[in-house]
Design a protein around this motif. Sequence first.
Motif, mmCIF file in Angstrom:
data_model
loop_
_atom_site.group_PDB
_atom_site.id
_atom_site.type_symbol
_atom_site.label_atom_id
_atom_site.label_comp_id
_atom_site.label_asym_id
_atom_site.label_seq_id
_atom_site.Cartn_x
_atom_site.Cartn_y
_atom_site.Cartn_z
ATOM 1 N N ARG A 1 13.621 38.693 2.774
ATOM 2 C CA ARG A 1 12.634 38.202 1.797
ATOM 3 C C ARG A 1 11.764 37.093 2.272
ATOM 4 O O ARG A 1 10.517 37.036 1.723
ATOM 5 C CB ARG A 1 13.447 37.663 0.511
ATOM 6 C CG ARG A 1 14.138 38.905 -0.320
ATOM 7 C CD ARG A 1 14.774 38.299 -1.642
ATOM 8 N NE ARG A 1 15.854 37.305 -1.151
ATOM 9 C CZ ARG A 1 17.164 37.721 -1.205
ATOM 10 N NH1 ARG A 1 17.617 38.971 -1.403
ATOM 11 N NH2 ARG A 1 17.861 36.786 -0.952
ATOM 12 N N ILE A 2 12.359 36.275 3.010
ATOM 13 C CA ILE A 2 11.592 35.069 3.645
ATOM 14 C C ILE A 2 10.189 35.674 4.492
ATOM 15 O O ILE A 2 9.216 35.220 4.166
ATOM 16 C CB ILE A 2 12.460 33.916 4.386
ATOM 17 C CG1 ILE A 2 13.344 33.564 3.641
ATOM 18 C CG2 ILE A 2 11.461 32.952 5.106
ATOM 19 C CD1 ILE A 2 14.678 32.571 4.313
ATOM 20 N N GLU A 3 10.476 36.498 5.318
ATOM 21 C CA GLU A 3 9.440 37.173 6.000
ATOM 22 C C GLU A 3 8.545 37.941 5.446
ATOM 23 O O GLU A 3 7.231 37.894 5.712
ATOM 24 C CB GLU A 3 10.151 38.049 7.193
ATOM 25 C CG GLU A 3 10.617 37.367 8.247
ATOM 26 C CD GLU A 3 11.296 38.415 9.418
ATOM 27 O OE1 GLU A 3 10.977 39.507 9.438
ATOM 28 O OE2 GLU A 3 11.828 37.826 10.202
ATOM 29 N N GLU B 1 2.915 29.282 3.203
ATOM 30 C CA GLU B 1 3.687 30.345 3.458
ATOM 31 C C GLU B 1 3.605 31.206 4.255
ATOM 32 O O GLU B 1 4.602 31.993 4.908
ATOM 33 C CB GLU B 1 3.926 30.953 1.732
ATOM 34 C CG GLU B 1 4.410 29.963 0.703
ATOM 35 C CD GLU B 1 4.472 30.426 -0.696
ATOM 36 O OE1 GLU B 1 4.914 31.673 -0.988
ATOM 37 O OE2 GLU B 1 3.842 29.988 -1.582
ATOM 38 N N PHE B 2 2.407 31.698 4.152
ATOM 39 C CA PHE B 2 1.954 32.766 5.293
ATOM 40 C C PHE B 2 2.312 32.303 6.621
ATOM 41 O O PHE B 2 2.935 32.999 7.618
ATOM 42 C CB PHE B 2 0.580 33.407 5.318
ATOM 43 C CG PHE B 2 0.319 34.364 6.419
ATOM 44 C CD1 PHE B 2 0.421 35.626 6.043
ATOM 45 C CD2 PHE B 2 -0.572 33.786 7.318
ATOM 46 C CE1 PHE B 2 0.238 36.460 6.981
ATOM 47 C CE2 PHE B 2 -0.896 34.709 8.231
ATOM 48 C CZ PHE B 2 -0.485 36.358 8.191
ATOM 49 N N LEU C 1 -1.810 30.009 -0.447
ATOM 50 C CA LEU C 1 -0.860 30.879 0.263
ATOM 51 C C LEU C 1 -0.624 30.735 1.557
ATOM 52 O O LEU C 1 0.389 31.264 2.351
ATOM 53 C CB LEU C 1 -0.934 32.232 -0.242
ATOM 54 C CG LEU C 1 -0.657 32.759 -1.540
ATOM 55 C CD1 LEU C 1 -1.200 34.086 -1.640
ATOM 56 C CD2 LEU C 1 0.561 32.505 -1.890
ATOM 57 N N LEU D 1 7.910 37.206 2.242
ATOM 58 C CA LEU D 1 7.005 36.261 1.152
ATOM 59 C C LEU D 1 7.298 36.750 -0.154
ATOM 60 O O LEU D 1 6.180 36.781 -1.214
ATOM 61 C CB LEU D 1 5.499 36.269 1.494
ATOM 62 C CG LEU D 1 5.130 35.467 2.511
ATOM 63 C CD1 LEU D 1 3.600 35.654 2.777
ATOM 64 C CD2 LEU D 1 5.631 33.981 2.857
ATOM 65 N N THR D 2 8.488 37.423 -0.352
ATOM 66 C CA THR D 2 8.745 38.078 -1.882
ATOM 67 C C THR D 2 9.447 37.048 -2.916
ATOM 68 O O THR D 2 9.568 37.414 -3.995
ATOM 69 C CB THR D 2 9.640 39.320 -1.761
ATOM 70 O OG1 THR D 2 10.646 38.960 -1.088
ATOM 71 C CG2 THR D 2 8.808 40.421 -1.002
ATOM 72 N N ILE E 1 9.097 29.821 -1.396
ATOM 73 C CA ILE E 1 9.581 29.200 -0.194
ATOM 74 C C ILE E 1 11.070 28.765 -0.345
ATOM 75 O O ILE E 1 11.409 28.521 -1.312
ATOM 76 C CB ILE E 1 8.721 27.809 -0.080
ATOM 77 C CG1 ILE E 1 7.318 28.112 0.286
ATOM 78 C CG2 ILE E 1 9.353 26.918 0.876
ATOM 79 C CD1 ILE E 1 6.409 26.755 0.246
ATOM 80 N N ALA F 1 5.950 32.272 7.218
ATOM 81 C CA ALA F 1 6.884 33.770 7.434
ATOM 82 C C ALA F 1 6.249 34.112 8.945
ATOM 83 O O ALA F 1 7.106 34.765 9.490
ATOM 84 C CB ALA F 1 6.388 34.620 6.438
#
Length: 97
Positions: free
Chosen positions: A60-62, A26-27, A23, A64-65, A68, A30
């Motif tokens: 949603r991007i910030e 992705e983290f 993860l 992480l829901t 990518i 964001a």
Amino acid sequence: MDWKKYKKELLKNPKVRDEYEKLKPEFNLASSIIETRLKKKMTQEEVASKAGIPQSTVARIEGLTHGIPKLSTLQKIANALDARLVVKIESKKAKAA
């Protein structure tokens, strides 16, 4: 126990550490968007408006829901933040034996 100690303890578990590492990209993505947006003193709504996308997409991007996002969406956000999108593949570092 504080968060740093708790995290360190959790990461001793190989399964937890593997998922954490999966993860991380992705983290980091964001986090970089949030950090840049806050430095520019912009709201999600302002970024979305300037990028021509819904505010919910930025959220949603910030958050992480939804995994990518498309590169085209990231480019719109980068442009709205007057930032540069950098995507690259790097060799994995050799793990210590």
